[in-house]
Motif scaffolding. Structure first.
Motif, PDB file in Angstrom:
ATOM      1  N   ILE A  62       0.866  -1.568   0.177  1.00  0.00           N
ATOM      2  CA  ILE A  62       0.137  -0.377  -0.340  1.00  0.00           C
ATOM      3  C   ILE A  62       0.644   1.117  -0.324  1.00  0.00           C
ATOM      4  CG2 ILE A  62      -0.474   0.136   2.831  1.00  0.00           C
ATOM      5  CD1 ILE A  62      -2.968   0.794   2.511  1.00  0.00           C
ATOM      6  N   ASP A  63       0.373   2.433  -0.567  1.00  0.00           N
ATOM      7  CA  ASP A  63       0.708   3.917  -0.054  1.00  0.00           C
ATOM      8  C   ASP A  63      -0.314   4.547  -0.604  1.00  0.00           C
ATOM      9  OD1 ASP A  63       3.471   5.358  -0.048  1.00  0.00           O
ATOM     10  OD2 ASP A  63       4.004   4.780  -2.306  1.00  0.00           O
ATOM     11  N   GLY A  64       0.088   6.136  -0.173  1.00  0.00           N
ATOM     12  CA  GLY A  64      -0.710   6.629  -0.133  1.00  0.00           C
ATOM     13  C   GLY A  64      -0.403   8.042   1.033  1.00  0.00           C
ATOM     14  N   GLY A  65      -1.238   8.686   1.414  1.00  0.00           N
ATOM     15  CA  GLY A  65      -1.367   9.434   1.950  1.00  0.00           C
ATOM     16  C   GLY A  65      -2.696   9.941   2.954  1.00  0.00           C
ATOM     17  N   VAL A  66      -2.490  10.732   3.697  1.00  0.00           N
ATOM     18  CA  VAL A  66      -3.892  11.661   4.370  1.00  0.00           C
ATOM     19  C   VAL A  66      -4.276  13.387   4.097  1.00  0.00           C
ATOM     20  CG1 VAL A  66      -4.813  12.018   6.957  1.00  0.00           C
ATOM     21  CG2 VAL A  66      -3.529  10.073   6.241  1.00  0.00           C
ATOM     22  N   GLU A  67      -5.140  14.061   3.843  1.00  0.00           N
ATOM     23  CA  GLU A  67      -4.926  14.934   3.419  1.00  0.00           C
ATOM     24  C   GLU A  67      -6.491  15.802   3.735  1.00  0.00           C
ATOM     25  OE1 GLU A  67      -5.287  15.330  -1.662  1.00  0.00           O
ATOM     26  OE2 GLU A  67      -6.509  14.138  -0.983  1.00  0.00           O
ATOM     27  N   VAL A  68      -6.491  16.770   4.732  1.00  0.00           N
ATOM     28  CA  VAL A  68      -7.099  17.686   5.087  1.00  0.00           C
ATOM     29  C   VAL A  68      -7.323  18.853   4.464  1.00  0.00           C
ATOM     30  CG1 VAL A  68      -5.594  17.211   7.408  1.00  0.00           C
ATOM     31  CG2 VAL A  68      -4.928  18.883   5.706  1.00  0.00           C
ATOM     32  N   VAL A  75       1.394  13.048   7.948  1.00  0.00           N
ATOM     33  CA  VAL A  75       0.832  11.597   7.975  1.00  0.00           C
ATOM     34  C   VAL A  75       0.574  11.277   6.762  1.00  0.00           C
ATOM     35  CG1 VAL A  75      -1.017   9.884   9.255  1.00  0.00           C
ATOM     36  CG2 VAL A  75      -0.551  12.374   9.888  1.00  0.00           C
ATOM     37  N   LEU A  76       1.699   9.474   6.701  1.00  0.00           N
ATOM     38  CA  LEU A  76       2.127   9.439   5.389  1.00  0.00           C
ATOM     39  C   LEU A  76       1.710   8.190   6.096  1.00  0.00           C
ATOM     40  CD1 LEU A  76       5.092  10.837   4.017  1.00  0.00           C
ATOM     41  CD2 LEU A  76       2.334  11.121   3.498  1.00  0.00           C
ATOM     42  N   GLY A 107      -3.109   9.453  14.117  1.00  0.00           N
ATOM     43  CA  GLY A 107      -3.032  10.855  13.622  1.00  0.00           C
ATOM     44  C   GLY A 107      -4.181  11.082  13.024  1.00  0.00           C
ATOM     45  N   MET A 108      -5.006  10.654  11.979  1.00  0.00           N
ATOM     46  CA  MET A 108      -6.133  10.808  11.258  1.00  0.00           C
ATOM     47  C   MET A 108      -7.291  11.643  12.774  1.00  0.00           C
ATOM     48  SD  MET A 108      -7.021   8.167   8.035  1.00  0.00           S
ATOM     49  CE  MET A 108      -8.378   9.266   7.584  1.00  0.00           C
ATOM     50  N   ARG A 109      -7.443  10.667  13.177  1.00  0.00           N
ATOM     51  CA  ARG A 109      -8.412  11.635  14.357  1.00  0.00           C
ATOM     52  C   ARG A 109      -7.810  12.571  15.151  1.00  0.00           C
ATOM     53  NH1 ARG A 109      -7.474   7.984  18.279  1.00  0.00           N
ATOM     54  NH2 ARG A 109      -9.110   6.325  17.551  1.00  0.00           N
ATOM     55  N   GLY A 110      -7.006  13.052  15.288  1.00  0.00           N
ATOM     56  CA  GLY A 110      -6.200  14.040  15.761  1.00  0.00           C
ATOM     57  C   GLY A 110      -6.536  15.281  14.801  1.00  0.00           C
ATOM     58  N   LEU A 111      -6.170  14.525  14.070  1.00  0.00           N
ATOM     59  CA  LEU A 111      -6.359  15.615  12.446  1.00  0.00           C
ATOM     60  C   LEU A 111      -7.813  16.122  12.495  1.00  0.00           C
ATOM     61  CD1 LEU A 111      -3.979  14.425   9.259  1.00  0.00           C
ATOM     62  CD2 LEU A 111      -3.936  16.638  10.729  1.00  0.00           C
ATOM     63  N   ALA A 112      -9.023  15.427  12.476  1.00  0.00           N
ATOM     64  CA  ALA A 112     -10.315  15.599  12.298  1.00  0.00           C
ATOM     65  C   ALA A 112     -11.398  16.548  13.374  1.00  0.00           C
ATOM     66  CB  ALA A 112     -10.712  14.177  12.968  1.00  0.00           C
ATOM     67  N   HIS A 149     -10.370  20.100  12.203  1.00  0.00           N
ATOM     68  CA  HIS A 149     -10.725  19.664  10.750  1.00  0.00           C
ATOM     69  C   HIS A 149     -11.926  19.462  10.583  1.00  0.00           C
ATOM     70  CE1 HIS A 149      -7.039  21.700  10.224  1.00  0.00           C
ATOM     71  NE2 HIS A 149      -5.596  20.411  10.269  1.00  0.00           N
ATOM     72  N   GLY A 150     -12.499  18.986  11.360  1.00  0.00           N
ATOM     73  CA  GLY A 150     -14.057  17.848  10.354  1.00  0.00           C
ATOM     74  C   GLY A 150     -13.713  16.937  10.169  1.00  0.00           C
ATOM     75  N   ASP A 151     -14.361  15.325  10.830  1.00  0.00           N
ATOM     76  CA  ASP A 151     -14.502  14.271  10.130  1.00  0.00           C
ATOM     77  C   ASP A 151     -14.773  14.208   9.047  1.00  0.00           C
ATOM     78  OD1 ASP A 151     -14.594  13.853  12.612  1.00  0.00           O
ATOM     79  OD2 ASP A 151     -16.510  12.700  13.141  1.00  0.00           O
ATOM     80  N   ASP A 152     -14.996  15.214   8.435  1.00  0.00           N
ATOM     81  CA  ASP A 152     -15.352  15.094   7.105  1.00  0.00           C
ATOM     82  C   ASP A 152     -14.570  15.417   6.154  1.00  0.00           C
ATOM     83  OD1 ASP A 152     -17.723  13.649   6.593  1.00  0.00           O
ATOM     84  OD2 ASP A 152     -19.157  15.360   6.897  1.00  0.00           O
ATOM     85  N   HIS A 153     -13.288  16.241   6.642  1.00  0.00           N
ATOM     86  CA  HIS A 153     -12.415  17.383   6.155  1.00  0.00           C
ATOM     87  C   HIS A 153     -11.022  16.350   6.053  1.00  0.00           C
ATOM     88  CE1 HIS A 153     -15.076  19.919   5.214  1.00  0.00           C
ATOM     89  NE2 HIS A 153     -15.623  19.955   6.416  1.00  0.00           N
ATOM     90  N   VAL A 154     -10.620  14.453   6.364  1.00  0.00           N
ATOM     91  CA  VAL A 154     -10.259  14.269   6.433  1.00  0.00           C
ATOM     92  C   VAL A 154     -10.297  13.138   5.662  1.00  0.00           C
ATOM     93  CG1 VAL A 154      -8.389  12.903   8.552  1.00  0.00           C
ATOM     94  CG2 VAL A 154      -9.352  15.530   9.108  1.00  0.00           C
ATOM     95  N   ARG A 155      -8.799  12.526   5.277  1.00  0.00           N
ATOM     96  CA  ARG A 155      -8.888  11.643   3.852  1.00  0.00           C
ATOM     97  C   ARG A 155      -7.973  10.658   4.407  1.00  0.00           C
ATOM     98  NH1 ARG A 155     -10.865  13.594  -1.981  1.00  0.00           N
ATOM     99  NH2 ARG A 155      -9.320  14.765  -2.376  1.00  0.00           N
ATOM    100  N   LEU A 156      -7.530   9.983   3.667  1.00  0.00           N
ATOM    101  CA  LEU A 156      -6.297   8.487   3.721  1.00  0.00           C
ATOM    102  C   LEU A 156      -7.200   8.318   2.514  1.00  0.00           C
ATOM    103  CD1 LEU A 156      -4.262   6.627   4.293  1.00  0.00           C
ATOM    104  CD2 LEU A 156      -6.032   5.076   5.189  1.00  0.00           C
ATOM    105  N   VAL A 157      -5.798   8.673   1.437  1.00  0.00           N
ATOM    106  CA  VAL A 157      -5.700   8.084  -0.125  1.00  0.00           C
ATOM    107  C   VAL A 157      -5.487   6.715  -0.418  1.00  0.00           C
ATOM    108  CG1 VAL A 157      -5.812   9.248  -2.579  1.00  0.00           C
ATOM    109  CG2 VAL A 157      -6.729  10.582  -1.211  1.00  0.00           C
ATOM    110  N   VAL A 158      -5.232   6.077  -0.938  1.00  0.00           N
ATOM    111  CA  VAL A 158      -4.281   5.039  -1.224  1.00  0.00           C
ATOM    112  C   VAL A 158      -4.056   4.428  -2.844  1.00  0.00           C
ATOM    113  CG1 VAL A 158      -4.399   4.515   1.449  1.00  0.00           C
ATOM    114  CG2 VAL A 158      -6.159   2.899  -0.226  1.00  0.00           C
ATOM    115  N   TRP A 159      -3.587   4.009  -3.055  1.00  0.00           N
ATOM    116  CA  TRP A 159      -3.195   3.436  -3.560  1.00  0.00           C
ATOM    117  C   TRP A 159      -2.139   1.872  -3.713  1.00  0.00           C
ATOM    118  CZ3 TRP A 159      -1.681   7.644  -3.751  1.00  0.00           C
ATOM    119  CH2 TRP A 159      -0.525   8.209  -3.369  1.00  0.00           C
TER     120      TRP A 159
END
Length: 197
Positions: A5-11, A25-26, A176-181, A184-194
């Motif tokens: 897996i690879d990708g990252g977290v966006e806000v 957060v990668l 890390g995602m929870r802290g960002l949420a 910034h809000g739950d809908d404004h943090v996402r994990l994008v992967v491939w």
């Protein structure tokens, strides 16, 4: 060859309509974990989980920084999941079916120790299960087992919580995602992967 897996977290600090940016957060530390891949994204879903966010593709509004991370080609199964979706996962739920992989244990005086899970087995398993036995766990009722003096093979059903319990790197990423949420809000943090295989 396995799948990684690879990708990252966006806000999206400005909320809906504002551009996404790559957070610090990668996924670099995530191990090859088919149970996690299957539960979250439906990739290598041997455990039979109902995936949370399969096959969505790379978001059209992905940040330029995230797009630059996609250096490995070819990749497959691009997808993404928001923190709001992750936060709704029932970590006590069982998979709808048994694991395709038969779980192998070594008996000890303190109890059974997991050796691994596989959809193929060696001579010892075939000696007790039969040369033409189907190596897929989903071919047998839950709880079916085969024993030798030093091994136990069992057909089991995983729970979603097993994914977190066995994967400290995933727990750290989700923390890390929870802290960002929280900022910034739950809908404004996402994990994008491939994935690459």
């Amino acid at each position: 060859m396995g799948t990684d897996i690879d990708g990252g977290v966006e806000v999206r600090p400005g909320g809906a309509g504002s551009p996404w940016s790559l957070a610090d957060v990668l996924t670099d530390d995530l191990p090859r974990d088919y149970d996690a891949f299957g539960l979250l994204f439906g990739v290598r879903n041997y455990a039979g989980f109902t995936p949370v966010a399969p096959g969505r593709g790379l978001p059209e509004d992905a940040s330029p920084e995230l797009r630059r991370l996609r250096t490995v080609e070819p990749v497959h199964d691009c997808t993404w999941v928001t923190w709001a979706e992750v936060a709704r996962i029932d970590w006590t739920a069982s998979a709808p079916r048994v694991d395709d992989r038969i779980h192998e244990y070594r008996p000890t005086s303190a109890g059974e120790v997991l050796v691994g899970k596989a959809s193929h087995h060696g001579r010892a398993w075939h000696a007790v299960a039969g040369e033409h036995a189907d190596p897929r766990g989903s071919s047998y009722p839950e709880g079916t087992q085969w024993r030798t003096s030093d091994r136990v093979w069992r057909v089991e059903r995983l729970r979603t919580g097993d994914v977190l319990r066995r994967n400290p790197q995933l727990r750290a990423l989700l923390a890390g995602m929870r802290g960002l949420a929280e900022r910034h809000g739950d809908d404004h943090v996402r994990l994008v992967v491939w994935f690459d295989s």
